[in-house]
Scaffold this motif. Structure first.
Motif, short mmCIF file in Angstrom:
data_model
loop_
_atom_site.label_atom_id
_atom_site.label_comp_id
_atom_site.label_asym_id
_atom_site.label_seq_id
_atom_site.Cartn_x
_atom_site.Cartn_y
_atom_site.Cartn_z
N SER A 116 71.52 15.71 -71.03
CA SER A 116 70.68 14.66 -70.50
C SER A 116 69.70 14.15 -71.56
N GLU A 117 69.10 15.09 -72.29
CA GLU A 117 68.16 14.70 -73.35
C GLU A 117 68.87 13.92 -74.46
N LEU A 118 70.07 14.35 -74.81
CA LEU A 118 70.83 13.63 -75.85
C LEU A 118 71.21 12.23 -75.38
N LEU A 119 71.59 12.10 -74.12
CA LEU A 119 71.92 10.78 -73.58
C LEU A 119 70.71 9.85 -73.58
N LEU A 120 69.56 10.40 -73.22
CA LEU A 120 68.33 9.59 -73.26
C LEU A 120 68.00 9.17 -74.69
N ALA A 121 68.15 10.09 -75.64
CA ALA A 121 67.89 9.76 -77.04
C ALA A 121 68.86 8.69 -77.52
N LEU A 122 70.13 8.82 -77.13
CA LEU A 122 71.13 7.83 -77.52
C LEU A 122 70.80 6.46 -76.92
N GLU A 123 70.43 6.43 -75.63
CA GLU A 123 70.06 5.17 -74.98
C GLU A 123 68.85 4.54 -75.67
N ASP A 124 67.85 5.35 -76.01
CA ASP A 124 66.67 4.84 -76.71
C ASP A 124 67.07 4.26 -78.07
N HIS A 125 67.94 4.96 -78.77
CA HIS A 125 68.39 4.50 -80.08
C HIS A 125 69.16 3.19 -79.96
N LEU A 126 70.07 3.12 -79.00
CA LEU A 126 70.84 1.89 -78.80
C LEU A 126 69.96 0.75 -78.35
N ALA A 127 68.97 1.02 -77.52
CA ALA A 127 68.05 -0.03 -77.07
C ALA A 127 67.23 -0.53 -78.25
N ALA A 128 66.76 0.39 -79.09
CA ALA A 128 65.98 -0.02 -80.25
C ALA A 128 66.85 -0.81 -81.23
N ARG A 129 68.08 -0.41 -81.39
CA ARG A 129 68.99 -1.09 -82.30
C ARG A 129 69.32 -2.49 -81.78
#
Length: 134
Positions: A116-129
């Motif tokens: 769950s934490e990795l998915l949130l980090a990935l979503e944050d990264h994709l949103a920032a990108r």
């Protein structure tokens, strides 16, 4: 169900099972002590039978009866001890199973949290990108 996780519930059940095992071990210990006491009584009675005394013949029948009573109690104690040993083994096996289940549930929950934490980090990264491309 309460808000507790499966691992926490299993850990609580494991703790209860541990107390049950300790109780069974205590009962077994009491039976072992009783058996030791009965064997000591038997040894003492047998030693007094071998004494050479003029009064010995008067007490022979009583000592023989005491030996028989002691033997009956000793056999009963040994039978209860065998049952207690079996209960201790079952309690140990149950405790071990619960321990493994609790460990497995805890590992599963850790993996789910990490995922769950990795998915949130990935979503944050994709949103920032995605925001940087605008």
């Amino acid at each position: 169900m309460s808000g507790q996780s499966r691992a926490a519930r299993l850990a609580r059940v494991r703790d209860v099972q541990e107390k049950m095992r300790q109780l069974e071990e205590w009962r077994l210990g009491e039976l072992v002590r009783e058996e030791t006491r009965l064997r000591e009584t038997e040894r003492e009675l047998l030693e007094t039978l071998g004494s050479q005394s003029l009064m010995q013949g008067l007490f022979l029948e009583g000592k023989a009866a005491a030996l028989r009573r002691n033997d009956v109690v000793l056999r009963e104690t040994q039978a209860r001890e065998a049952v207690a040993r079996e209960k201790v083994q079952k309690a140990q096996a149950t405790e071990k199973r619960l321990e493994r289940a609790a460990d497995k549930a805890e590992a599963t929950e850790r993996a789910a949290t990490e995922r769950s934490e990795l998915l949130l980090a990935l979503e944050d990264h994709l949103a920032a990108r995605a925001a940087s491309f605008e």
